[in-house]
Design an enzyme around this catalytic site. Sequence first.
Site, PDB file in Angstrom:
ATOM      1  N   ASP A  96       0.812  -1.214   0.000  1.00 17.01           N
ATOM      2  CA  ASP A  96       0.000   0.000   0.000  1.00 17.01           C
ATOM      3  C   ASP A  96       0.850   1.271   0.000  1.00 17.01           C
ATOM      4  O   ASP A  96       2.059   1.226   0.195  1.00 17.01           O
ATOM      5  CB  ASP A  96      -0.954   0.006   1.214  1.00 17.01           C
ATOM      6  CG  ASP A  96      -0.267  -0.399   2.518  1.00 17.01           C
ATOM      7  OD1 ASP A  96       0.974  -0.402   2.567  1.00 17.01           O
ATOM      8  OD2 ASP A  96      -0.980  -0.705   3.481  1.00 17.01           O
ATOM      9  N   ASN A 118      -7.514  -2.977  14.349  1.00  9.87           N
ATOM     10  CA  ASN A 118      -8.884  -3.360  14.003  1.00  9.87           C
ATOM     11  C   ASN A 118      -8.914  -4.552  13.037  1.00  9.87           C
ATOM     12  O   ASN A 118      -9.935  -4.850  12.445  1.00  9.87           O
ATOM     13  CB  ASN A 118      -9.643  -2.171  13.403  1.00  9.87           C
ATOM     14  CG  ASN A 118      -8.990  -1.645  12.125  1.00  9.87           C
ATOM     15  OD1 ASN A 118      -8.027  -2.225  11.633  1.00  9.87           O
ATOM     16  ND2 ASN A 118      -9.516  -0.557  11.600  1.00  9.87           N
ATOM     17  N   HIS A 166      -7.110  -4.876  10.240  1.00  9.16           N
ATOM     18  CA  HIS A 166      -6.855  -4.612   8.821  1.00  9.16           C
ATOM     19  C   HIS A 166      -5.520  -5.215   8.382  1.00  9.16           C
ATOM     20  O   HIS A 166      -4.592  -5.356   9.166  1.00  9.16           O
ATOM     21  CB  HIS A 166      -6.977  -3.128   8.470  1.00  9.16           C
ATOM     22  CG  HIS A 166      -5.846  -2.241   8.909  1.00  9.16           C
ATOM     23  ND1 HIS A 166      -6.009  -1.226   9.829  1.00  9.16           N
ATOM     24  CD2 HIS A 166      -4.551  -2.167   8.541  1.00  9.16           C
ATOM     25  CE1 HIS A 166      -4.865  -0.591  10.001  1.00  9.16           C
ATOM     26  NE2 HIS A 166      -3.944  -1.153   9.239  1.00  9.16           N
ATOM     27  N   GLU A 187      -9.549  -2.121   5.293  1.00  4.87           N
ATOM     28  CA  GLU A 187     -10.222  -1.836   6.550  1.00  4.87           C
ATOM     29  C   GLU A 187     -11.440  -2.749   6.731  1.00  4.87           C
ATOM     30  O   GLU A 187     -11.914  -3.358   5.768  1.00  4.87           O
ATOM     31  CB  GLU A 187     -10.687  -0.373   6.552  1.00  4.87           C
ATOM     32  CG  GLU A 187      -9.534   0.650   6.482  1.00  4.87           C
ATOM     33  CD  GLU A 187      -8.870   0.890   7.845  1.00  4.87           C
ATOM     34  OE1 GLU A 187      -8.960   0.013   8.733  1.00  4.87           O
ATOM     35  OE2 GLU A 187      -8.263   1.967   8.008  1.00  4.87           O
TER      36      GLU A 187
HETATM   37  C1  GLP Z   1      -0.507   0.336   8.581  1.00  7.85           C
HETATM   38  C2  GLP Z   1      -0.073  -0.482   7.378  1.00  7.85           C
HETATM   39  C3  GLP Z   1      -0.236  -1.967   7.628  1.00  7.85           C
HETATM   40  C4  GLP Z   1       0.382  -2.331   8.969  1.00  7.85           C
HETATM   41  C5  GLP Z   1      -0.312  -1.578  10.066  1.00  7.85           C
HETATM   42  C6  GLP Z   1       0.246  -1.911  11.443  1.00  7.85           C
HETATM   43  O1  GLP Z   1      -1.857   0.562   8.638  1.00  7.85           O
HETATM   44  N1  GLP Z   1      -0.798  -0.145   6.191  1.00  7.85           N
HETATM   45  O2  GLP Z   1       0.371  -2.693   6.573  1.00  7.85           O
HETATM   46  O3  GLP Z   1       0.274  -3.709   9.179  1.00  7.85           O
HETATM   47  O4  GLP Z   1      -0.112  -0.192   9.839  1.00  7.85           O
HETATM   48  O5  GLP Z   1       1.367  -1.126  11.721  1.00  7.85           O
HETATM   49  P1  GLP Z   1       2.433  -1.440  12.833  1.00  7.85           P
HETATM   50  O6  GLP Z   1       3.221  -2.586  12.311  1.00  7.85           O
HETATM   51  O7  GLP Z   1       3.265  -0.198  12.938  1.00  7.85           O
HETATM   52  O8  GLP Z   1       1.681  -1.778  14.060  1.00  7.85           O
END
Ligand code: GLP
Length: 233
Positions: free
Chosen positions: A62, A128, A130, A135
């Site tokens: 993404d 959540n 995702h 989402e």
């Molecule tokens: C963002 C990214 C996800 C990631 C999530 C969790 O939303 N788009 O790919 O898994 O954050 O982030 P973190 O690893 O910093 O908890």
Amino acid sequence: MKIITVKDQVEGGKLAFHLLEEEMAAGAKTLGLATGSTPLTFYQEMLASQLDFSAMTSINLDEYVGLSADNPQSYAYFMYQHLFHAKPFKHSYLPNGLATDLQAEVKHYDDIIAEHPIDFQILGIGRNGHIGFNEPGTPFEMLTHVVDLTENTIQANSRFFDKIEDVPTQAISMGIASIMSSKTIVLMAYGFDKADAISKTVSGPVTEALPASILQKHEDVVLLLDYDAASKL
Ligand code: GLP
């Protein structure tokens, strides 16, 4: 689903890297990569290794809409900073967050994924549930799409920005259908604030309300969890 608990994020990164080595030895050509704090130790292992990725392709999950690749908050910048500067791939793809025609960009990204089937997909998970930026409520059959980020995600990701108003409200994300077509998936989660999402991912109903729950239907998924993330299993 195979669930492995690890002592901490460092051990998780080492184990994920070991799985990557195995897949590369078995001929993996295309890696699906993720951003966020979770995969950082995995990227550190890649950096410290002797492995050469210059004949391989990477495809990221993404990118934020509206951020250029040289904006330090963009995921393109993140990937350069944490991996690509020292371990270049033959081709590294991320959605173009500055595309003037977002629908054309979405289609273009699906064409890239179709040309390069993903052998090994790294995932983090949002609080959540995702995955990528898919989402809750995102149809499982969705391909790449433009996403309106939820308040929950904007709040969670605001720690990387000076102020919450700076967090983009939209992103382009690979869809769940594309994630599910990856041959092998390794999802890492660390910390107590992921425990709910992990428990629902593993033993909740498979529902679009908890995007990662679809992984129950994938044949080759490994979950690498620290004790806190696994604490509600
Ligand atoms: C963002 C990214 C996800 C990631 C999530 C969790 O939303 N788009 O790919 O898994 O954050 O982030 P973190 O690893 O910093 O908890």
